[in-house]
Design a protein around this motif. Sequence first.
Motif, short mmCIF file in Angstrom:
data_model
loop_
_atom_site.label_atom_id
_atom_site.label_comp_id
_atom_site.label_asym_id
_atom_site.label_seq_id
_atom_site.Cartn_x
_atom_site.Cartn_y
_atom_site.Cartn_z
N ALA A 1 0.82 -1.22 0.00
CA ALA A 1 0.00 0.00 0.00
C ALA A 1 0.85 1.27 0.00
N SER B 1 4.65 5.84 -1.73
CA SER B 1 4.71 6.93 -0.75
C SER B 1 6.15 7.43 -0.63
N HIS C 1 1.11 11.56 3.15
CA HIS C 1 0.85 10.92 1.86
C HIS C 1 -0.56 10.29 1.97
N PRO C 2 -1.38 10.39 0.90
CA PRO C 2 -2.79 10.01 1.06
C PRO C 2 -3.06 8.50 1.10
N VAL C 3 -2.40 7.82 2.00
CA VAL C 3 -2.68 6.41 2.29
C VAL C 3 -2.62 6.27 3.80
N THR D 1 -7.06 3.06 3.73
CA THR D 1 -7.90 4.09 3.12
C THR D 1 -7.04 4.94 2.19
N THR D 2 -7.46 5.07 0.95
CA THR D 2 -6.66 5.83 0.00
C THR D 2 -7.59 6.41 -1.08
N TYR E 1 -9.64 9.09 0.83
CA TYR E 1 -8.70 9.88 1.63
C TYR E 1 -8.84 11.36 1.30
N ARG F 1 0.80 6.16 8.93
CA ARG F 1 0.85 7.03 7.75
C ARG F 1 2.29 7.44 7.47
#
Length: 220
Positions: free
Chosen positions: A45, A49, A78-80, A138-139, A143, A203
């Motif tokens: 995931a 990143s 970072h959006p994860v 969640t991404t 996100y 995160r």
Amino acid sequence: MEDYAQPSAANLGGEIMKSRLLPQPMPPYIVEFPDVIGRIQQTGAFHGSPHGRPNHVILNEYLPGQGIMPHEDGPSYHPVVATLSLGSHAVFHYYAYKAGDGAQEGQETTAAMNGQGRPIDPAPVASVLLEPRSLIITTGALYVNHLHGIDEVEEDAFPAPGAAPGPSPAIANVGRLGSDATRRVVQDGGILRREARYSLTCRDVARVMSAAGLAVGLRR
Ligand SMILES: O=C(O)CCC(=O)C(=O)O
Ligand SMILES: [Fe+2]
């Protein structure tokens, strides 16, 4: 909502100041055994990143009756986000903003507003039952332009099929639950009492303060 019974929290891996991570060593249970970070890294995931893995973890403790108001995690990360649940289950709701540009004059101000007064659609776009020892990632759009939250309740009630719709919306992952007993309650109706829950929210903070930057910061 200001009166949300907030969980107790601890920052692992450092504090975030002005969107930058002021790094601190992670405790052994995060990076050695059971190596939460390494195992999250293996999911892939965080391949894209900045550091290829989480560098910051928030440990939250929720007692029964505690939750977290709908919020966005924001652009420091970072959006994860990978969320590990331990102890109790929780029901995690994802919310969308209401269509339109946000708060207008005279508009009803309710709990269903974010901090900037932008109205939130109170009906979740998706609800997920987080089992103990589960990981949710969640991404994407969930996100960047949705919110997430956990109701502050002591128990989660699931309506029996055919009953008038209860307060709990459909659980999106009902077919993927690991516990047969939990799945039966969600499908056939019933109550799951919350126990103490410990979550690790993992995160990658893109901007990390270097030792040099830190020294400059400290001299000021
Ligand atoms: O504890 C959770 O599962 C959610 C925590 C969360 O949303 C956050 O720390 O940003
Ligand atoms: Fe969050």
